[in-house]
Design a protein around this motif. Structure first.
Motif, mmCIF file in Angstrom:
data_model
loop_
_atom_site.group_PDB
_atom_site.id
_atom_site.type_symbol
_atom_site.label_atom_id
_atom_site.label_comp_id
_atom_site.label_asym_id
_atom_site.label_seq_id
_atom_site.Cartn_x
_atom_site.Cartn_y
_atom_site.Cartn_z
ATOM 1 N N LEU A 139 0.821 -1.200 0.000
ATOM 2 C CA LEU A 139 0.000 0.000 0.000
ATOM 3 C C LEU A 139 0.859 1.256 0.000
ATOM 4 O O LEU A 139 1.963 1.273 0.523
ATOM 5 C CB LEU A 139 -0.907 0.022 1.227
ATOM 6 N N GLY A 140 0.307 2.320 -0.576
ATOM 7 C CA GLY A 140 0.997 3.598 -0.570
ATOM 8 C C GLY A 140 0.008 4.731 -0.455
ATOM 9 O O GLY A 140 -1.198 4.529 -0.392
ATOM 10 N N GLY A 141 0.533 5.945 -0.410
ATOM 11 C CA GLY A 141 -0.307 7.123 -0.308
ATOM 12 C C GLY A 141 -0.469 7.597 1.114
ATOM 13 O O GLY A 141 0.039 7.000 2.059
ATOM 14 N N HIS A 142 -1.212 8.700 1.272
ATOM 15 C CA HIS A 142 -1.349 9.349 2.571
ATOM 16 C C HIS A 142 -2.543 8.845 3.363
ATOM 17 O O HIS A 142 -2.794 9.331 4.463
ATOM 18 C CB HIS A 142 -1.471 10.860 2.374
ATOM 19 N N CYS A 143 -3.306 7.861 2.828
ATOM 20 C CA CYS A 143 -4.534 7.428 3.499
ATOM 21 C C CYS A 143 -4.503 5.969 3.942
ATOM 22 O O CYS A 143 -4.453 5.675 5.132
ATOM 23 C CB CYS A 143 -5.733 7.653 2.577
ATOM 24 N N ILE A 144 -4.560 5.056 2.992
ATOM 25 C CA ILE A 144 -4.815 3.654 3.328
ATOM 26 C C ILE A 144 -3.725 3.029 4.197
ATOM 27 O O ILE A 144 -4.046 2.254 5.104
ATOM 28 C CB ILE A 144 -5.026 2.827 2.035
ATOM 29 N N PRO A 145 -2.434 3.320 4.001
ATOM 30 C CA PRO A 145 -1.444 2.709 4.887
ATOM 31 C C PRO A 145 -1.452 3.294 6.299
ATOM 32 O O PRO A 145 -0.858 2.716 7.205
ATOM 33 C CB PRO A 145 -0.106 3.019 4.188
ATOM 34 N N ILE A 146 -2.104 4.440 6.476
ATOM 35 C CA ILE A 146 -2.010 5.180 7.737
ATOM 36 C C ILE A 146 -3.317 5.172 8.523
ATOM 37 O O ILE A 146 -3.350 4.897 9.726
ATOM 38 C CB ILE A 146 -1.574 6.631 7.457
ATOM 39 N N ASP A 147 -4.415 5.489 7.854
ATOM 40 C CA ASP A 147 -5.675 5.730 8.541
ATOM 41 C C ASP A 147 -6.155 4.589 9.442
ATOM 42 O O ASP A 147 -6.654 4.852 10.546
ATOM 43 C CB ASP A 147 -6.762 6.074 7.525
ATOM 44 N N PRO A 148 -6.064 3.324 9.011
ATOM 45 C CA PRO A 148 -6.550 2.256 9.897
ATOM 46 C C PRO A 148 -5.887 2.254 11.262
ATOM 47 O O PRO A 148 -6.524 1.911 12.271
ATOM 48 C CB PRO A 148 -6.216 0.975 9.116
ATOM 49 N N PHE A 149 -4.626 2.659 11.334
ATOM 50 C CA PHE A 149 -3.910 2.640 12.617
ATOM 51 C C PHE A 149 -4.392 3.754 13.547
ATOM 52 O O PHE A 149 -4.178 3.679 14.762
ATOM 53 C CB PHE A 149 -2.404 2.736 12.373
ATOM 54 N N TYR A 150 -5.040 4.780 13.001
ATOM 55 C CA TYR A 150 -5.644 5.792 13.857
ATOM 56 C C TYR A 150 -6.773 5.179 14.684
ATOM 57 O O TYR A 150 -6.958 5.507 15.858
ATOM 58 C CB TYR A 150 -6.170 6.950 13.004
ATOM 59 N N LEU A 151 -7.541 4.284 14.060
ATOM 60 C CA LEU A 151 -8.630 3.654 14.797
ATOM 61 C C LEU A 151 -8.110 2.600 15.771
ATOM 62 O O LEU A 151 -8.620 2.492 16.897
ATOM 63 C CB LEU A 151 -9.635 3.030 13.830
ATOM 64 N N THR A 152 -7.116 1.818 15.372
ATOM 65 C CA THR A 152 -6.579 0.804 16.294
ATOM 66 C C THR A 152 -5.986 1.474 17.529
ATOM 67 O O THR A 152 -6.116 0.961 18.651
ATOM 68 C CB THR A 152 -5.507 -0.060 15.609
ATOM 69 N N TRP A 153 -5.364 2.646 17.337
ATOM 70 C CA TRP A 153 -4.799 3.390 18.470
ATOM 71 C C TRP A 153 -5.907 3.868 19.402
ATOM 72 O O TRP A 153 -5.826 3.704 20.620
ATOM 73 C CB TRP A 153 -3.994 4.573 17.948
ATOM 74 N N LYS A 154 -6.953 4.434 18.838
ATOM 75 C CA LYS A 154 -8.056 4.953 19.656
ATOM 76 C C LYS A 154 -8.816 3.813 20.340
ATOM 77 O O LYS A 154 -9.283 3.963 21.477
ATOM 78 C CB LYS A 154 -9.007 5.775 18.788
ATOM 79 N N ALA A 155 -8.939 2.678 19.660
ATOM 80 C CA ALA A 155 -9.685 1.549 20.226
ATOM 81 C C ALA A 155 -9.048 1.035 21.511
ATOM 82 O O ALA A 155 -9.743 0.524 22.400
ATOM 83 C CB ALA A 155 -9.785 0.422 19.198
#
Length: 457
Positions: free
Chosen positions: A281-297
């Motif tokens: 994966l590449g780009g500013h969204c898909i490689p990064i965004d899911p980990f924002y939710l795992t961190w908050k969870a």
């Protein structure tokens, strides 16, 4: 800056008159961050008739824009020049101009730290800039992708340090960006906008603003629902890409072509949506965004196993490509990676864009160099690799010329990004081995004559 104990006793802003200013397009809007998200939004707002102040900390960007020049390939100089010529758009590095704006929209990066934790430093810094100029009646909107709760847990306390209150004196909302660089079918002005407010007044104002710019505004119950919407969209893509990447690995030893399978499966008119495998994966969204939710969870003692597993699968894909390349070199040429010359074709994270952020090509180059290979790259959109936090040692490398004698000097080429306009037939004709991670060779005319040189990975 006003403080809580010195804030003046001000009359609450009139929602109806503020709403009328947005619907009448007489409001002035500031956009903080003039990158791949902020600049298209600023142009869309200008095109809709708003007066727009674009803010960026980079003086070179502001100077280029005011001179009618674009630094993003997908945005032509003519669009910038036209916006400037209307007198409604101007770029600046002076944050004091926020005070004259009725709405301030934040479009800044939200990367991950080296420990894969959210880095909100750009959001926080932007919010402090707004705080120091905040006045009653202003609407503040965050568009940067982030974890649910950022708008009310991070931004609101900073803004309320002024003594002004959200929902009473100023208004706070979240509307996730939905940019897709390189997509000619959907632009900022044609993609529906999700909007959530910190209160009903903020939502009304944000809806009134965005309804002048996009064909459909989708109001949701609050900022957290809007923040979660963006994460859900990108996690959906991450999980499905991980699925087809895993299927590719499963099908390979069975002699089954995953690309053929997907093409057949997508003929079903219901119950299936095609996603495609790749080198990572590449780009500013898909490689990064899911980990924002795992961190908050984790704050809620919840394990996001499915999301994290998808991340693991996608993260391992560059290693899979290197392994396939090493095996093919050994079988076909009898040489190891440490004695080979490898060409990476495409370093952008997706086709036809000039953006290498989080590109799997960067990781592939590092891995091949670590294995002792001599590595070069060709990308018509990225002539020089930029400085990045995770791949700093690669900065400054330049794209090689696409010439037959140059291609013939490599032991193998790896197609990382399937840009249009690249002569893939010439690549197969002159390079002894081509590892294709994007199925780019499939539709090339006359490629059948070089089938023995092509390996899918």
């Amino acid at each position: 800056m006003n403080t809580a104990d010195t804030a003046p006793d001000l009359q609450a802003p009139d929602i109806r008159s503020l709403e009328s200013a947005y619907r009448g397009r007489s409001a002035r809007v500031a956009v903080i961050g003039l990158g791949y998200v902020g600049l298209p939004l600023a142009l869309a707002l200008t095109g809709a008739g708003f007066a727009v102040t674009g803010f960026d900390i980079d003086p070179a960007k502001a100077a280029a824009l005011n001179g009618g020049r674009s630094y993003i390939r997908q945005i032509a100089d003519g669009r910038i020049a036209e916006a400037v010529a209307t007198g409604r758009f101007r770029a600046t590095t002076d944050a004091d101009e926020f005070a004259a704006c009725d709405a301030v929209i934040v479009c800044v990066p939200t990367p991950l730290s080296p420990q894969r934790e959210p880095d909100l430093s750009f959001v926080e810094a932007s919010t402090r800039l707004i705080r120091d100029r905040l006045r009653p009646g202003q609407l503040v909107v965050l568009e940067s992708t982030t974890w649910p709760g950022t708008t009310d847990e991070v931004m609101r306390p900073i803004l309320e340090e002024t003594g002004l209150a959200s929902g009473r004196d100023f208004f706070l909302a979240y509307s996730p960006e939905r940019e897709d660089p390189g997509n000619i079918s959907f632009t900022t002005s044609t993609i529906p906008k999700v909007v959530g407010g910190d209160d009903e007044g903020a939502r009304r104002l944000a809806v009134a603003l965005y309804e002048q710019v996009v064909p459909q505004v989708v109001p949701v119950s609050g900022t957290r629902a809007a923040e979660a919407t963006k994460l859900t969209e990108n996690i959906f893509r991450s999980v499905n890409i991980a699925l087809v990447n895993e299927l590719k690995i499963v099908f390979e030893p069975m002699g089954i072509d995953i690309w053929e399978v997907i093409e057949a499966a997508k003929t079903k008119p219901f119950g299936f949506m095609p996603f495609y495998p790749g080198p990572g994966l590449g780009g500013h969204c898909i490689p990064i965004d899911p980990f924002y939710l795992t961190w908050k969870a984790r704050e809620y003692q919840i394990s996001t196993r499915f999301i994290e597993l998808a991340g693991e699968v996608n993260t391992m894909m560059p290693r899979h490509v290197v392994d396939r390349l090493a095996l093919a070199l050994d079988r076909r040429a009898g040489i190891g990676l440490s004695r080979s010359r490898i060409l990476l074709v495409g370093m952008a994270y997706k086709k036809n864009v000039d953006d290498s952020r989080e590109s799997p090509g960067l990781r592939l180059m590092e891995m091949l160099l670590e294995r002792g290979a001599a590595v070069e790259y060709h990308d018509p959109f990225i002539p020089v690799l930029p400085v990045t936090r995770e791949h700093a040692a690669l900065a400054g490398r330049t794209s090689i010329a696409w010439e037959p004698e140059t291609l013939a000097g490599f032991d193998a080429a790896v197609i990382v990004t399937d840009h249009d306009g690249v002569d893939y037939r010439s690549l197969a004709a002159h390079c002894p081995l081509v590892v294709d991670t994007r199925n780019a060779m499939q539709t090339v005319e006359g490629i059948e004559g070089f089938a023995d040189r092509i390996v899918k990975a």
